[in-house]
Design a protein around this motif. Structure first.
Motif, mmCIF file in Angstrom:
data_model
loop_
_atom_site.group_PDB
_atom_site.id
_atom_site.type_symbol
_atom_site.label_atom_id
_atom_site.label_comp_id
_atom_site.label_asym_id
_atom_site.label_seq_id
_atom_site.Cartn_x
_atom_site.Cartn_y
_atom_site.Cartn_z
ATOM 1 N N LYS A 246 0.863 -1.183 0.000
ATOM 2 C CA LYS A 246 0.000 0.000 0.000
ATOM 3 C C LYS A 246 0.896 1.229 0.000
ATOM 4 N N PHE A 247 0.652 2.160 -0.930
ATOM 5 C CA PHE A 247 1.466 3.354 -1.058
ATOM 6 C C PHE A 247 1.256 4.265 0.145
ATOM 7 N N LEU A 248 2.365 4.764 0.711
ATOM 8 C CA LEU A 248 2.286 5.637 1.874
ATOM 9 C C LEU A 248 2.653 7.080 1.541
ATOM 10 N N LYS A 249 3.837 7.296 0.941
ATOM 11 C CA LYS A 249 4.245 8.662 0.582
ATOM 12 C C LYS A 249 5.444 8.607 -0.337
ATOM 13 N N GLU A 250 5.798 9.775 -0.890
ATOM 14 C CA GLU A 250 6.932 9.850 -1.802
ATOM 15 C C GLU A 250 7.572 11.224 -1.714
ATOM 16 N N VAL A 251 8.785 11.328 -2.279
ATOM 17 C CA VAL A 251 9.468 12.610 -2.390
ATOM 18 C C VAL A 251 10.223 12.629 -3.714
ATOM 19 N N GLN A 252 10.218 13.770 -4.372
ATOM 20 C CA GLN A 252 11.047 13.972 -5.566
ATOM 21 C C GLN A 252 12.451 14.293 -5.058
ATOM 22 N N ALA A 253 13.245 13.256 -4.905
ATOM 23 C CA ALA A 253 14.535 13.389 -4.214
ATOM 24 C C ALA A 253 15.623 13.971 -5.101
ATOM 25 N N HIS A 254 15.625 13.624 -6.376
ATOM 26 C CA HIS A 254 16.635 14.092 -7.323
ATOM 27 C C HIS A 254 15.942 14.412 -8.644
ATOM 28 N N PRO A 255 16.559 15.258 -9.474
ATOM 29 C CA PRO A 255 15.945 15.582 -10.756
ATOM 30 C C PRO A 255 16.124 14.497 -11.804
ATOM 31 N N CYS A 256 16.968 13.520 -11.519
ATOM 32 C CA CYS A 256 17.240 12.442 -12.467
ATOM 33 C C CYS A 256 17.398 11.132 -11.696
ATOM 34 N N SER A 257 17.955 10.125 -12.317
ATOM 35 C CA SER A 257 17.954 8.771 -11.769
ATOM 36 C C SER A 257 18.600 8.666 -10.394
ATOM 37 N N ILE A 258 17.926 7.958 -9.515
ATOM 38 C CA ILE A 258 18.520 7.544 -8.241
ATOM 39 C C ILE A 258 19.100 6.152 -8.457
ATOM 40 N N PHE A 259 20.403 6.021 -8.246
ATOM 41 C CA PHE A 259 21.054 4.738 -8.451
ATOM 42 C C PHE A 259 20.941 3.830 -7.232
ATOM 43 N N SER A 260 20.946 4.420 -6.029
ATOM 44 C CA SER A 260 21.023 3.604 -4.827
ATOM 45 C C SER A 260 20.475 4.359 -3.628
ATOM 46 N N ILE A 261 19.917 3.618 -2.679
ATOM 47 C CA ILE A 261 19.537 4.158 -1.375
ATOM 48 C C ILE A 261 20.003 3.198 -0.291
ATOM 49 N N THR A 262 20.216 3.743 0.901
ATOM 50 C CA THR A 262 20.518 2.926 2.073
ATOM 51 C C THR A 262 19.903 3.621 3.274
ATOM 52 N N ILE A 263 19.972 2.972 4.414
ATOM 53 C CA ILE A 263 19.209 3.484 5.557
ATOM 54 C C ILE A 263 19.932 3.152 6.855
ATOM 55 N N ASP A 264 19.899 4.103 7.800
ATOM 56 C CA ASP A 264 20.302 3.803 9.168
ATOM 57 C C ASP A 264 19.107 4.089 10.066
ATOM 58 N N ASP A 265 19.309 4.193 11.359
ATOM 59 C CA ASP A 265 18.176 4.386 12.254
ATOM 60 C C ASP A 265 17.651 5.814 12.256
ATOM 61 N N ASN A 266 18.331 6.700 11.539
ATOM 62 C CA ASN A 266 17.944 8.109 11.572
ATOM 63 C C ASN A 266 17.599 8.708 10.223
ATOM 64 N N ALA A 267 18.029 8.091 9.134
ATOM 65 C CA ALA A 267 17.849 8.729 7.838
ATOM 66 C C ALA A 267 17.945 7.722 6.699
ATOM 67 N N ILE A 268 17.421 8.149 5.559
ATOM 68 C CA ILE A 268 17.640 7.470 4.288
ATOM 69 C C ILE A 268 18.685 8.280 3.535
ATOM 70 N N TYR A 269 19.575 7.609 2.826
ATOM 71 C CA TYR A 269 20.584 8.271 2.009
ATOM 72 C C TYR A 269 20.384 7.840 0.557
ATOM 73 N N SER A 270 20.455 8.801 -0.344
ATOM 74 C CA SER A 270 20.249 8.519 -1.763
ATOM 75 C C SER A 270 21.386 9.102 -2.575
ATOM 76 N N CYS A 271 21.742 8.425 -3.669
ATOM 77 C CA CYS A 271 22.771 8.953 -4.568
ATOM 78 C C CYS A 271 22.268 8.886 -5.996
ATOM 79 N N SER A 272 22.813 9.805 -6.807
ATOM 80 C CA SER A 272 22.272 10.010 -8.135
ATOM 81 C C SER A 272 23.373 10.398 -9.104
ATOM 82 N N ASN A 273 23.033 10.341 -10.407
ATOM 83 C CA ASN A 273 23.998 10.826 -11.395
ATOM 84 C C ASN A 273 23.994 12.341 -11.492
#
Length: 293
Positions: free
Chosen positions: A46-73
Motif C-alpha cells: 500500500k502506497f504511503l508517501k513519496e518525495v522527488q529526491a533528485h531531478p534524475c535517476s537515483i542509483f542507490s539508497i541505504t538506511i540507518d536508524d535516523n535517515a535514508i541516504y540517496s545517490c544520483s547521477n
C-alpha cells in the motif's frame, strides 16, 4: 505453498520509470528509481508517501536508524527523514563524479562512485576517509571488516581497519565475477562475468575464500537482482533479472539447489527480503511485487 506473487504496487502509485533499489527497514519498504523519486510502502505494498529526491535517476539508497541516504547521477548524495521523507540535507556534492552506490553498515556510511572511490563516514555524519578499489563501484557489500565491490568483470575484496584516525586497508582478493552481491552468514554470493551463473564462496575463519558451489546457466538471461537470508537457520538465495523469472535456491552443505521459481511480468532490477517468507522484487516500468513462500 510454492513461491508466488502475493501482491503488487498499484499502477497508479508505482514509479514512472525503472526501479533501481529496494530497502526494507522496520516494517516499511522504500524504493528508488529513474524518475528521481523515493517512495515508501507498507508491507502489503500500500502506497504511503513519496518525495522527488533528485531531478534524475537515483542509483542507490541505504538506511540507518535516523535517515535514508540517496545517490544520483546528478553528483549528489542526500539524506531524508525516515518517517516523513522530508529532506535533511545535501550530504555530499561533487559534479565531477557520479555516485553509484550507498551502503550503511554498523555505524559507517560507504559511498562508492564511478571512479572507484569509496568514501566513508562514521556515524553517518563525520567524514572518516576514502579508498580507491580500482573499479567503478556499481555494487557494494560489507561483512565485518571485509568490503566487497563489483562492476562487470571482478569482485574486489578489501580488508578494512577502521579503528585508527584514518582507514587502513589492503586488497584481500580479486575474484572473477560481477554483482549483484549477496552475503549471508559466512557465504559470499555473486554472479559470473556473463551474469548468468551463480557462484558461492565460503569465507573461512582466516577470511580466505573458497568456491563451494556454482550453478551454470542459473538463468537464461543476465541476473540483475539477488538477496540472501537466514530464516530459522535455513539459508535461502533469491535471484531474478532479464528473463522475468524469480528463482529460489537452498544454500546448504556446500551446495546450491533450486527450490522453486515464479514467473513475473517485468524485468527485475533489484530484490530485498522482508519479513519471514516474503521477498520483494522491482524493476521495469516502475513495477514492484511481493512474493511469498
Amino acid at each position: 505453498m510454492p513461491l508466488h506473487v502475493a501482491t503488487r504496487a498499484d499502477d497508479a502509485d508505482k514509479h514512472e520509470f525503472d526501479v533501481n533499489q529496494l530497502i526494507y527497514h522496520k516494517g516499511k519498504l522504500y524504493s528508488a528509481g529513474d524518475d528521481g523519486k523515493i517512495k515508501m510502502w507498507a508491507p502489503d505494498l500500500k502506497f504511503l508517501k513519496e518525495v522527488q529526491a533528485h531531478p534524475c535517476s537515483i542509483f542507490s539508497i541505504t538506511i540507518d536508524d535516523n535517515a535514508i541516504y540517496s545517490c544520483s547521477n546528478d553528483g549528489t548524495v542526500k539524506s531524508w527523514e525516515l518517517e516523513t521523507l522530508g529532506e535533511k540535507k545535501v550530504f555530499l556534492e561533487d559534479k565531477e563524479v557520479e555516485f553509484w552506490k550507498v551502503k550503511y553498515d554498523k555505524g559507517v556510511l560507504y559511498i562508492g562512485d564511478d571512479q572507484g572511490n569509496v568514501r566513508m563516514y562514521k556515524n553517518s555524519e563525520k567524514f572518516y576517509g576514502s579508498i580507491n578499489v580500482a573499479i567503478p563501484v556499481k555494487d557494494l557489500a560489507i561483512k565485518d571488516n571485509l568490503m566487497f565491490a563489483s562492476k562487470d568483470n571482478d569482485v574486489i575484496v578489501t580488508d578494512l581497519n577502521l579503528q585508527g584516525e584514518k582507514p587502513q586497508f589492503g586488497i584481500k582478493a580479486t575474484i572473477m565475477g560481477r554483482g549483484p552481491l549477496a552475503l549471508v552468514d559466512n557465504k559470499a554470493i555473486f554472479m559470473s562475468r556473463d551474469g548468468k551463473d551463480i557462484i558461492v564462496n565460503q569465507i573461512d575463519e582466516q577470511q580466505h575464500f573458497r568456491e563451494i558451489a556454482k550453478v551454470a546457466k542459473a538463468h537464461d538471461m543476465i541476473i540483475n537482482g539477488a538477496t540472501a537470508v537466514n530464516w530459522d537457520g535455513n539459508l535461502w538465495l533469491f535471484t531474478a533479472g532479464w528473463d522475468k523469472v524469480v528463482k529460489q535456491w537452498k544454500v546448504a552443505n556446500d551446495s546450491l539447489k533450486a527450490d522453486g521459481s515464479c514467473n513475473i511480468d517485468f524485468i527485475v532490477n533489484t530484490m530485498v527480503y522482508g519479513d519471514k517468507d516474503q521477498i520483494y522484487a522491482a524493476g521495469g516500468d516502475g513495477h514492484i511485487a511481493r512474493l511469498d513462500l
